[in-house]
Motif scaffolding. Structure first.
Motif, PDB file in Angstrom:
ATOM      1  N   VAL A 181       4.573  -8.255  -0.459  1.00  0.00           N
ATOM      2  CA  VAL A 181       3.344  -8.471  -1.121  1.00  0.00           C
ATOM      3  C   VAL A 181       2.131  -7.886  -0.282  1.00  0.00           C
ATOM      4  O   VAL A 181       1.269  -7.347  -1.003  1.00  0.00           O
ATOM      5  N   LYS A 182       2.488  -7.870   0.985  1.00  0.00           N
ATOM      6  CA  LYS A 182       1.292  -7.197   1.983  1.00  0.00           C
ATOM      7  C   LYS A 182       1.007  -5.845   1.318  1.00  0.00           C
ATOM      8  O   LYS A 182      -0.088  -5.299   1.402  1.00  0.00           O
ATOM      9  N   THR A 183       2.046  -4.829   1.463  1.00  0.00           N
ATOM     10  CA  THR A 183       2.118  -3.451   1.015  1.00  0.00           C
ATOM     11  C   THR A 183       1.566  -3.449  -0.322  1.00  0.00           C
ATOM     12  O   THR A 183       0.787  -2.569  -0.564  1.00  0.00           O
ATOM     13  N   ASN A 184       1.839  -4.094  -1.281  1.00  0.00           N
ATOM     14  CA  ASN A 184       1.398  -4.102  -2.789  1.00  0.00           C
ATOM     15  C   ASN A 184      -0.008  -4.373  -2.773  1.00  0.00           C
ATOM     16  O   ASN A 184      -0.923  -3.629  -3.698  1.00  0.00           O
ATOM     17  N   ALA A 185      -0.642  -5.305  -2.206  1.00  0.00           N
ATOM     18  CA  ALA A 185      -1.702  -5.827  -2.018  1.00  0.00           C
ATOM     19  C   ALA A 185      -2.568  -4.669  -1.496  1.00  0.00           C
ATOM     20  O   ALA A 185      -3.877  -4.486  -2.240  1.00  0.00           O
ATOM     21  N   ARG A 186      -2.421  -4.328  -0.582  1.00  0.00           N
ATOM     22  CA  ARG A 186      -2.953  -3.203   0.332  1.00  0.00           C
ATOM     23  C   ARG A 186      -3.195  -1.783  -0.590  1.00  0.00           C
ATOM     24  O   ARG A 186      -4.307  -1.373  -0.684  1.00  0.00           O
ATOM     25  N   TRP A 187      -2.071  -1.432  -1.261  1.00  0.00           N
ATOM     26  CA  TRP A 187      -2.148  -0.187  -2.105  1.00  0.00           C
ATOM     27  C   TRP A 187      -3.158  -0.493  -3.271  1.00  0.00           C
ATOM     28  O   TRP A 187      -3.766   0.351  -3.626  1.00  0.00           O
ATOM     29  N   ALA A 188      -2.858  -1.528  -3.826  1.00  0.00           N
ATOM     30  CA  ALA A 188      -3.933  -1.944  -5.173  1.00  0.00           C
ATOM     31  C   ALA A 188      -5.289  -1.841  -4.701  1.00  0.00           C
ATOM     32  O   ALA A 188      -6.063  -1.421  -5.361  1.00  0.00           O
ATOM     33  N   GLY A 189      -5.520  -2.406  -3.567  1.00  0.00           N
ATOM     34  CA  GLY A 189      -7.005  -2.541  -3.283  1.00  0.00           C
ATOM     35  C   GLY A 189      -7.349  -1.002  -2.879  1.00  0.00           C
ATOM     36  O   GLY A 189      -8.717  -0.747  -3.423  1.00  0.00           O
ATOM     37  N   TYR A 190      -6.625  -0.193  -2.235  1.00  0.00           N
ATOM     38  CA  TYR A 190      -7.250   0.975  -2.088  1.00  0.00           C
ATOM     39  C   TYR A 190      -7.191   1.890  -3.265  1.00  0.00           C
ATOM     40  O   TYR A 190      -8.030   2.706  -3.413  1.00  0.00           O
ATOM     41  N   LEU A 191      -6.571   1.708  -4.288  1.00  0.00           N
ATOM     42  CA  LEU A 191      -6.333   2.309  -5.506  1.00  0.00           C
ATOM     43  C   LEU A 191      -7.388   1.888  -6.312  1.00  0.00           C
ATOM     44  O   LEU A 191      -8.071   2.894  -6.667  1.00  0.00           O
ATOM     45  N   PHE A 192      -7.905   0.614  -6.421  1.00  0.00           N
ATOM     46  CA  PHE A 192      -9.151   0.241  -7.113  1.00  0.00           C
ATOM     47  C   PHE A 192     -10.464   0.859  -6.529  1.00  0.00           C
ATOM     48  O   PHE A 192     -11.400   1.229  -7.213  1.00  0.00           O
ATOM     49  N   ILE A 193     -10.346   0.779  -5.129  1.00  0.00           N
ATOM     50  CA  ILE A 193     -11.517   1.245  -4.532  1.00  0.00           C
ATOM     51  C   ILE A 193     -11.675   2.952  -4.883  1.00  0.00           C
ATOM     52  O   ILE A 193     -12.731   3.594  -4.915  1.00  0.00           O
ATOM     53  N   ALA A 194     -10.595   3.698  -4.809  1.00  0.00           N
ATOM     54  CA  ALA A 194     -10.481   5.078  -5.124  1.00  0.00           C
ATOM     55  C   ALA A 194     -10.873   5.337  -6.556  1.00  0.00           C
ATOM     56  O   ALA A 194     -11.579   6.105  -6.824  1.00  0.00           O
ATOM     57  N   LEU A 195     -10.360   4.811  -7.388  1.00  0.00           N
ATOM     58  CA  LEU A 195     -10.885   4.672  -8.721  1.00  0.00           C
ATOM     59  C   LEU A 195     -12.154   4.313  -9.096  1.00  0.00           C
ATOM     60  O   LEU A 195     -12.669   5.092  -9.934  1.00  0.00           O
ATOM     61  N   GLY A 196     -12.819   3.507  -8.525  1.00  0.00           N
ATOM     62  CA  GLY A 196     -14.137   3.108  -8.471  1.00  0.00           C
ATOM     63  C   GLY A 196     -14.953   4.340  -8.089  1.00  0.00           C
ATOM     64  O   GLY A 196     -16.070   4.821  -8.867  1.00  0.00           O
TER      65      GLY A 196
END
Length: 104
Positions: free
Chosen positions: A2-17
């Motif tokens: 869960v930790k890895t998935n949450a962090r990757w998703a967070g980085y991804l949404f920041i990058a997409l923004g």
């Protein structure tokens, strides 16, 4: 997991923004649209880096809310009419398993 998935998703949404903000130079609402993605990414990163946030994400409620919030961000991106470069859409496809909150 869960930790890895949450962090990757967070980085991804920041990058997409940030990418969205860059590719919508002429849209007056680009900053607002992009900040929604960036804020979602920051919240996800905070949850992914804090013990309390990780504990909450591992619950069924946390996982469901994470999935719904991730899906809402993804649908919001698609439905607002954002002019995004075609290669960014590849990142959207890869975001789907990352936003699953660790559900396997």
């Amino acid at each position: 997991m869960v930790k890895t998935n949450a962090r990757w998703a967070g980085y991804l949404f920041i990058a997409l923004g940030l990418l969205n903000w860059r590719y919508q130079d002429n849209n007056p609402n680009a900053m607002t649209n992009s900040l929604i993605l960036i804020a979602g990414g920051v919240v996800t990163l905070i949850l992914g880096f804090s013990k309390a946030g990780l504990a909450w994400l591992e619950t069924k409620t946390g996982t469901r809310i994470g999935l719904v919030a991730g899906a809402a961000l993804m649908l919001g991106i698609a439905n607002v009419g954002m002019a995004i470069a075609p290669n960014v859409w590849v990142a959207y496809v890869w975001a789907i398993p990352l936003g699953a909150g660790g559900a396997a």
